[in-house]
Motif scaffolding. Structure first.
Motif, PDB file in Angstrom:
ATOM      1  N   HIS A 298       0.840  -1.197   0.000  1.00 54.66           N
ATOM      2  CA  HIS A 298       0.000   0.000   0.000  1.00 54.66           C
ATOM      3  C   HIS A 298       0.875   1.246   0.000  1.00 54.66           C
ATOM      4  O   HIS A 298       1.997   1.239   0.513  1.00 54.66           O
ATOM      5  CB  HIS A 298      -0.900   0.032   1.241  1.00 54.66           C
ATOM      6  CG  HIS A 298      -2.107  -0.845   1.134  1.00 54.66           C
ATOM      7  ND1 HIS A 298      -3.130  -0.607   0.248  1.00 54.66           N
ATOM      8  CD2 HIS A 298      -2.462  -1.973   1.805  1.00 54.66           C
ATOM      9  CE1 HIS A 298      -4.065  -1.537   0.392  1.00 54.66           C
ATOM     10  NE2 HIS A 298      -3.670  -2.379   1.324  1.00 54.66           N
ATOM     11  N   LYS A 299       0.343   2.334  -0.567  1.00 59.11           N
ATOM     12  CA  LYS A 299       1.030   3.611  -0.447  1.00 59.11           C
ATOM     13  C   LYS A 299       0.789   4.110   0.974  1.00 59.11           C
ATOM     14  O   LYS A 299      -0.268   4.687   1.287  1.00 59.11           O
ATOM     15  CB  LYS A 299       0.507   4.625  -1.465  1.00 59.11           C
ATOM     16  CG  LYS A 299       1.270   5.947  -1.422  1.00 59.11           C
ATOM     17  CD  LYS A 299       0.716   6.948  -2.417  1.00 59.11           C
ATOM     18  CE  LYS A 299       1.477   8.270  -2.323  1.00 59.11           C
ATOM     19  NZ  LYS A 299       0.917   9.307  -3.231  1.00 59.11           N
ATOM     20  N   ALA A 300       1.738   3.858   1.849  1.00 58.30           N
ATOM     21  CA  ALA A 300       1.560   4.151   3.274  1.00 58.30           C
ATOM     22  C   ALA A 300       2.920   4.343   3.918  1.00 58.30           C
ATOM     23  O   ALA A 300       3.964   4.077   3.310  1.00 58.30           O
ATOM     24  CB  ALA A 300       0.810   3.002   3.951  1.00 58.30           C
ATOM     25  N   ASN A 301       2.907   4.814   5.145  1.00 59.14           N
ATOM     26  CA  ASN A 301       4.132   4.900   5.927  1.00 59.14           C
ATOM     27  C   ASN A 301       3.815   4.542   7.374  1.00 59.14           C
ATOM     28  O   ASN A 301       2.650   4.552   7.798  1.00 59.14           O
ATOM     29  CB  ASN A 301       4.800   6.280   5.812  1.00 59.14           C
ATOM     30  CG  ASN A 301       3.844   7.427   6.099  1.00 59.14           C
ATOM     31  OD1 ASN A 301       3.204   7.471   7.151  1.00 59.14           O
ATOM     32  ND2 ASN A 301       3.751   8.359   5.161  1.00 59.14           N
ATOM     33  N   ILE A 302       4.865   4.204   8.117  1.00 57.30           N
ATOM     34  CA  ILE A 302       4.669   3.764   9.498  1.00 57.30           C
ATOM     35  C   ILE A 302       4.050   4.869  10.337  1.00 57.30           C
ATOM     36  O   ILE A 302       3.233   4.610  11.230  1.00 57.30           O
ATOM     37  CB  ILE A 302       6.004   3.321  10.123  1.00 57.30           C
ATOM     38  CG1 ILE A 302       6.566   2.103   9.381  1.00 57.30           C
ATOM     39  CG2 ILE A 302       5.821   2.963  11.589  1.00 57.30           C
ATOM     40  CD1 ILE A 302       7.897   1.624   9.920  1.00 57.30           C
ATOM     41  N   GLY A 303       4.426   6.115  10.049  1.00 55.11           N
ATOM     42  CA  GLY A 303       3.926   7.226  10.846  1.00 55.11           C
ATOM     43  C   GLY A 303       2.409   7.260  10.898  1.00 55.11           C
ATOM     44  O   GLY A 303       1.819   7.486  11.960  1.00 55.11           O
ATOM     45  N   PHE A 304       1.763   7.035   9.768  1.00 61.16           N
ATOM     46  CA  PHE A 304       0.297   7.059   9.728  1.00 61.16           C
ATOM     47  C   PHE A 304      -0.300   5.981  10.615  1.00 61.16           C
ATOM     48  O   PHE A 304      -1.165   6.247  11.458  1.00 61.16           O
ATOM     49  CB  PHE A 304      -0.169   6.877   8.281  1.00 61.16           C
ATOM     50  CG  PHE A 304      -1.640   6.648   8.145  1.00 61.16           C
ATOM     51  CD1 PHE A 304      -2.546   7.618   8.532  1.00 61.16           C
ATOM     52  CD2 PHE A 304      -2.124   5.447   7.642  1.00 61.16           C
ATOM     53  CE1 PHE A 304      -3.908   7.402   8.415  1.00 61.16           C
ATOM     54  CE2 PHE A 304      -3.481   5.220   7.517  1.00 61.16           C
ATOM     55  CZ  PHE A 304      -4.376   6.201   7.906  1.00 61.16           C
ATOM     56  N   LEU A 305       0.156   4.739  10.443  1.00 62.86           N
ATOM     57  CA  LEU A 305      -0.400   3.629  11.215  1.00 62.86           C
ATOM     58  C   LEU A 305      -0.049   3.743  12.693  1.00 62.86           C
ATOM     59  O   LEU A 305      -0.875   3.454  13.566  1.00 62.86           O
ATOM     60  CB  LEU A 305       0.123   2.303  10.645  1.00 62.86           C
ATOM     61  CG  LEU A 305      -0.331   1.989   9.213  1.00 62.86           C
ATOM     62  CD1 LEU A 305       0.447   0.814   8.653  1.00 62.86           C
ATOM     63  CD2 LEU A 305      -1.820   1.706   9.176  1.00 62.86           C
ATOM     64  N   MET A 306       1.165   4.174  12.978  1.00 65.71           N
ATOM     65  CA  MET A 306       1.578   4.282  14.364  1.00 65.71           C
ATOM     66  C   MET A 306       0.764   5.331  15.108  1.00 65.71           C
ATOM     67  O   MET A 306       0.400   5.158  16.276  1.00 65.71           O
ATOM     68  CB  MET A 306       3.060   4.625  14.454  1.00 65.71           C
ATOM     69  CG  MET A 306       3.621   4.492  15.862  1.00 65.71           C
ATOM     70  SD  MET A 306       5.147   5.411  16.105  1.00 65.71           S
ATOM     71  CE  MET A 306       4.515   7.076  16.251  1.00 65.71           C
ATOM     72  N   TYR A 307       0.460   6.432  14.430  1.00 70.26           N
ATOM     73  CA  TYR A 307      -0.271   7.489  15.120  1.00 70.26           C
ATOM     74  C   TYR A 307      -1.746   7.151  15.294  1.00 70.26           C
ATOM     75  O   TYR A 307      -2.406   7.704  16.173  1.00 70.26           O
ATOM     76  CB  TYR A 307      -0.061   8.829  14.409  1.00 70.26           C
ATOM     77  CG  TYR A 307       1.186   9.503  14.915  1.00 70.26           C
ATOM     78  CD1 TYR A 307       1.136  10.544  15.816  1.00 70.26           C
ATOM     79  CD2 TYR A 307       2.448   9.038  14.535  1.00 70.26           C
ATOM     80  CE1 TYR A 307       2.274  11.128  16.327  1.00 70.26           C
ATOM     81  CE2 TYR A 307       3.605   9.599  15.030  1.00 70.26           C
ATOM     82  CZ  TYR A 307       3.520  10.657  15.927  1.00 70.26           C
ATOM     83  OH  TYR A 307       4.662  11.216  16.441  1.00 70.26           O
ATOM     84  N   ILE A 308      -2.259   6.233  14.511  1.00 75.18           N
ATOM     85  CA  ILE A 308      -3.610   5.730  14.770  1.00 75.18           C
ATOM     86  C   ILE A 308      -3.624   4.978  16.104  1.00 75.18           C
ATOM     87  O   ILE A 308      -4.441   5.257  16.988  1.00 75.18           O
ATOM     88  CB  ILE A 308      -4.092   4.806  13.637  1.00 75.18           C
ATOM     89  CG1 ILE A 308      -4.362   5.610  12.364  1.00 75.18           C
ATOM     90  CG2 ILE A 308      -5.367   4.074  14.058  1.00 75.18           C
ATOM     91  CD1 ILE A 308      -4.767   4.761  11.178  1.00 75.18           C
ATOM     92  N   VAL A 309      -2.707   4.014  16.248  1.00 77.44           N
ATOM     93  CA  VAL A 309      -2.701   3.219  17.486  1.00 77.44           C
ATOM     94  C   VAL A 309      -2.257   4.059  18.679  1.00 77.44           C
ATOM     95  O   VAL A 309      -2.758   3.881  19.801  1.00 77.44           O
ATOM     96  CB  VAL A 309      -1.817   1.954  17.337  1.00 77.44           C
ATOM     97  CG1 VAL A 309      -2.341   1.062  16.224  1.00 77.44           C
ATOM     98  CG2 VAL A 309      -0.356   2.302  17.086  1.00 77.44           C
TER      99      VAL A 309
END
Length: 417
Positions: free
Chosen positions: A350-361
């Motif tokens: 996916h066009k994504a980065n860890i920062g996005f997913l990490m800040y959700i959790v």
């Protein structure tokens, strides 16, 4: 701070450079965040709630807001702007600590909200320099383990400043001043880290700033998995917050007279263990295998919590009990940000980065912890928090294991498609 890689910084090509830069930078960030928790604020209350609980909740409120903001800002910031964002965040945080010292109680608690707001996004800014690389797990393990050690050291610094005769109100500001120069040096080191090369992009996928549509697409495709990981992170966050913010009270409850260096000594052991396990994940080339080994490592952490809760409290030396609880908490907490998201992006492409997913959790974790603090303050202000902590590690350990099983089943089906 936007400096091109030059002849004097060829060392930046070595993995140790990235590890030291990440570890050192976030280690210093904790000097602006955690020293105030070294104070016990004896017999200080406001609205019937212990003043320390109010201060912790206030800073966590700022942190919580920063995590929600970070879902958008951290995921979309460009490589070139990260260093400036780190420095600006630190300046705001230190001026907030100045306000905390100058403004009388209770209004100075607003400055701890302001202190937490910029600090909460720095982890994501640093992480952006490290993801999508062959050694990402090793780098982020260094980054993550930094705040385990920094948490203890910052309390030691805070206690020593209090012993110099500086008040609990002014201690956080003076603690921050001690960290300014080393932090600027480590930020410079970060600016010298090269971007992922073509081979790393092919192995791990390219990590680009995300648009709103990119964020929506990732959540739409992977929401059950993101939810399960968020719940695992929430369990670890609640325990981590209590263990960190009420460490002096926990030591007292265990009958152990802690010295300033005690907080650092326990966390050295935890840091070494976490760094060894999470850093070793870089040796696993298969993204699929590394992902599920990471889930196993998370489950192992919850097993350690169950062991500490049901057996360790009565049979272990308090020092090693604190070490094991730290290891059990930080293993799931950091494995999620170190390897789970990194390998998940690499598998799904996916066009994504860890920062996005990490800040959700992270936003969910801090929201949960702040709700817990408010509930304890208003509903059960006289509750024995250390006793609550040792009861909760049993419950959270069992709940965490169950969620690990469910998430493994989901991802096994989803990632094989």
């Amino acid at each position: 701070m936007n400096i091109e890689l030059n002849r004097s910084s060829k060392w930046a090509l070595h993995p140790a450079w990235s590890m030291i830069a990440a570890f050192g930078c976030y280690f210093c960030v904790y000097g602006f965040r955690k020293p105030f928790t070294a104070g016990q604020y004896v017999d200080q209350y406001w609205l019937g709630i212990h003043w320390k609980s109010i201060l912790i909740s206030s800073q966590i409120a700022g942190y919580m807001l920063s995590k929600w903001c970070g879902i958008f800002f951290v995921s979309s910031i460009t490589w070139e702007k990260r260093a400036r964002a780190i420095i600006l965040s630190i300046l705001v945080a230190e001026f907030a600590l100045l306000g905390f010292g100058l403004i009388p109680r209770p209004w100075n608690l607003l400055f701890l909200v302001l202190n937490g707001l910029p600090l909460g996004m720095i982890f994501g800014y640093i992480q952006g320099y490290l993801e999508g690389k062959r050694n990402t797990e090793l780098y982020i393990a260094a980054l993550g383990s930094s705040f385990i050690l920094a948490d203890g050291v910052s309390k030691s610094v805070g206690i020593n400043i209090l012993n110099w005769g500086i008040s609990e109100t002014w201690m956080p500001f003076f603690a921050g001043l001690l960290y300014v120069i080393p932090l600027l040096f480590f930020v410079w080191m970060l600016t010298q880290i090269p971007k992922p090369n073509q081979q790393e992009i092919a192995d791990r996928s390219e990590r680009e700033p995300m648009s709103q549509s990119d964020r929506l697409q990732v959540v739409k495709q992977l929401w059950p998995g993101i939810l399960s990981i968020s719940l695992l992170y929430l369990c670890a966050s609640l325990l981590r917050g209590i263990r960190s913010d009420f460490a002096p009270e926990i030591w007292k409850y265990l009958g152990f007279i802690s010295l300033p260096q005690t907080y650092s000594q326990t966390e050295i052991w935890v840091t070494l263990g976490i760094l060894g396990i999470n850093g070793s994940l870089v040796l696993i080339r298969s993204n699929f295998n590394a992902f599920f080994i990471s889930i196993f490592a998370i489950a192992l952490g919850f097993v350690l919590l169950i062991f500490a809760g049901f057996w360790g409290v009565d049979h272990l030396n308090p020092f090693w009990l604190i070490v094991i609880t730290g290891f059990g908490i930080y293993l799931p907490y950091l494995t999620i940000t170190t390897s789970v998201f990194e390998r998940m992006i690499a598998i799904t492409r996916h066009k994504a980065n860890i920062g996005f997913l990490m800040y959700i959790v992270d936003s969910i974790g801090y929201l949960g912890y702040n709700v817990l603090l408010l509930m304890l303050g208003f509903i059960a202000p006289n509750i024995n928090i250390p006793e609550l902590f040792f009861d909760w590690i049993k419950a959270m350990g069992i709940i965490g294991l169950m969620i690990c099983l469910g998430s493994s089943i989901y991802f096994l089906k989803r990632l094989k498609q």
